[in-house]
Design a protein around this motif. Structure first.
Motif, PDB file in Angstrom:
ATOM      1  N   ILE A   6       0.688  -1.244  -0.388  1.00 25.94           N
ATOM      2  CA  ILE A   6       0.210  -0.452   0.179  1.00 25.94           C
ATOM      3  C   ILE A   6       0.798   1.016  -0.389  1.00 25.94           C
ATOM      4  O   ILE A   6       0.387   2.161  -0.972  1.00 25.94           O
ATOM      5  N   VAL A   7       2.209   1.281   1.119  1.00 30.73           N
ATOM      6  CA  VAL A   7       2.544   2.294   1.251  1.00 30.73           C
ATOM      7  C   VAL A   7       3.708   2.665   0.177  1.00 30.73           C
ATOM      8  O   VAL A   7       3.680   3.850  -0.985  1.00 30.73           O
ATOM      9  N   SER A   8       4.058   1.162  -0.565  1.00 28.13           N
ATOM     10  CA  SER A   8       4.615   1.708  -2.236  1.00 28.13           C
ATOM     11  C   SER A   8       3.842   2.393  -3.449  1.00 28.13           C
ATOM     12  O   SER A   8       3.985   2.721  -4.412  1.00 28.13           O
ATOM     13  N   GLY A   9       2.781   1.491  -3.768  1.00 24.94           N
ATOM     14  CA  GLY A   9       0.908   1.860  -4.285  1.00 24.94           C
ATOM     15  C   GLY A   9       1.068   4.120  -4.104  1.00 24.94           C
ATOM     16  O   GLY A   9       0.960   4.209  -5.046  1.00 24.94           O
ATOM     17  N   LEU A  10       1.629   4.307  -2.692  1.00 26.28           N
ATOM     18  CA  LEU A  10       1.485   5.956  -2.747  1.00 26.28           C
ATOM     19  C   LEU A  10       2.599   6.202  -2.903  1.00 26.28           C
ATOM     20  O   LEU A  10       2.153   7.622  -3.030  1.00 26.28           O
ATOM     21  N   LEU A  11       3.915   5.743  -2.824  1.00 25.09           N
ATOM     22  CA  LEU A  11       4.847   6.660  -3.452  1.00 25.09           C
ATOM     23  C   LEU A  11       4.771   6.623  -5.092  1.00 25.09           C
ATOM     24  O   LEU A  11       4.885   7.937  -5.544  1.00 25.09           O
ATOM     25  N   VAL A  12       4.857   5.585  -5.045  1.00 23.96           N
ATOM     26  CA  VAL A  12       4.438   5.521  -7.311  1.00 23.96           C
ATOM     27  C   VAL A  12       2.978   6.874  -7.243  1.00 23.96           C
ATOM     28  O   VAL A  12       3.381   7.090  -8.315  1.00 23.96           O
ATOM     29  N   GLY A  13       2.066   6.564  -6.383  1.00 23.25           N
ATOM     30  CA  GLY A  13       1.130   7.268  -7.031  1.00 23.25           C
ATOM     31  C   GLY A  13       1.256   8.735  -7.331  1.00 23.25           C
ATOM     32  O   GLY A  13       1.367   9.934  -7.615  1.00 23.25           O
ATOM     33  N   LEU A  14       2.200   8.972  -5.528  1.00 17.15           N
ATOM     34  CA  LEU A  14       2.689  10.063  -6.046  1.00 17.15           C
ATOM     35  C   LEU A  14       3.721  11.091  -7.066  1.00 17.15           C
ATOM     36  O   LEU A  14       3.654  12.029  -7.570  1.00 17.15           O
ATOM     37  N   LEU A  15       4.711   9.918  -7.018  1.00 15.82           N
ATOM     38  CA  LEU A  15       5.394  10.443  -8.540  1.00 15.82           C
ATOM     39  C   LEU A  15       5.135  10.714  -9.810  1.00 15.82           C
ATOM     40  O   LEU A  15       4.770  11.431 -10.535  1.00 15.82           O
ATOM     41  N   VAL A  16       3.803   9.761 -10.096  1.00 21.54           N
ATOM     42  CA  VAL A  16       3.165   9.893 -11.677  1.00 21.54           C
ATOM     43  C   VAL A  16       2.284  10.842 -11.400  1.00 21.54           C
ATOM     44  O   VAL A  16       2.317  12.092 -12.484  1.00 21.54           O
TER      45      VAL A  16
END
Length: 273
Positions: free
Chosen positions: A6-16
């Motif tokens: 979930i945290v990885s998805g959050l970080l990638v989402g932020l970068l996207v």
């Protein structure tokens, strides 16, 4: 569901959200190197992840901005969808006869990341030149209406667009990378008179059916982790929203070269494995 995913998805989402770079170029390497997933599972899961997360973006572009050229989407899809299906059939064939496809997927992923890194840098140059050379204004007219559908290759424009779609179909199906950055650069080259917002909307609209077909194909081959997919979505959707809000406050001229350098290093690692 794992909090790490979930945290990885959050970080990638932020970068996207901040950079506009497709999640595939960020998510797939993360799943392979950080969490140890097989490249085929990382690619298959990320393809469905991309199809779901891009849908809301297309809705905004189509309804609020009217910035999707559906003719160009159709031409791209005419090349990409059949070649995506053909690529899936080749993967299925190799799996059926017991041949490993991990090496081919890993190498293709590395090449796609290197191309994406170059596309990030080239895109900035193209957009800069485009802003300095706006479409000509017709005399005795207060309205600027450039012929956005006019392509670089004139009579060969449709075959050229279909060919680009075919290349993207193979590349995206094998690596989950390319539907965003590479697709945008390809459209900027093919349609130099098209507004940037329409380039983005058209590329996004084409990416959804392509990633959906490729993702469902990988799902049928057993290359999708549904629990992982759900965890990534929980984290990434709010991440993309927050990143979009932050994008105006973070200088793009700083982020894009850094991100391109990171993708280039990761791509070299995949290629040289």
């Amino acid at each position: 569901m794992s909090i790490e995913y979930i945290v990885s998805g959050l970080l990638v989402g932020l970068l996207v959200g901040v950079t506009g770079v497709g999640g595939g170029s960020l998510m797939t390497p993360l799943l392979v190197f950080l969490f140890g997933f097989k490249p085929s599972v990382a690619v298959g899961t990320d393809l469905l992840f991309a199809a779901i997360t891009k849908t809301s973006g297309v809705w905004v572009h189509h309804t609020k901005h009217s910035s999707v050229d559906w003719k160009v989407v159709t031409w791209l899809g005419t090349g990409s969808i059949p070649f995506a299906i053909a690529t899936l059939m080749v993967i299925k064939h190799y799996m059926a006869i017991g041949k490993e496809t991990t090496g081919a997927i890993t190498f293709t992923l590395g090449i796609a990341l290197l191309l994406t890194a170059c596309a990030l840098l080239i895109r900035s140059v193209i957009l800069s030149r485009k802003s300095k050379n706006p479409p000509a204004v017709e005399e005795d007219s207060d309205i600027v209406i450039p012929d956005e559908s006019e392509g670089r290759f004139k009579r060969m424009q449709i075959p050229a667009t279909i060919f680009v779609g075919a290349v993207l179909g193979v590349l995206v199906t094998l690596s989950s990378v390319g539907a965003g950055a590479l697709g945008t650069v390809a459209l900027l080259f093919l349609y130099p008179k098209m507004r940037t917002v329409k380039i983005v909307g058209t590329d996004l609209a084409h990416a959804i059916p392509l990633t959906a077909v490729a993702g469902l194909g990988h799902l049928s081959l057993g290359n999708v982790d549904l629990t992982l997919l759900g965890s990534l979505l929980i984290g990434s959707l709010p991440g993309i929203w927050v990143g979009s809000l932050l994008s105006a406050k973070i200088p793009e001229y700083f982020l894009r070269p850094v991100l391109a350098s990171v993708l280039m290093l990761i791509g070299l690692k995949f290629v040289l494995v």
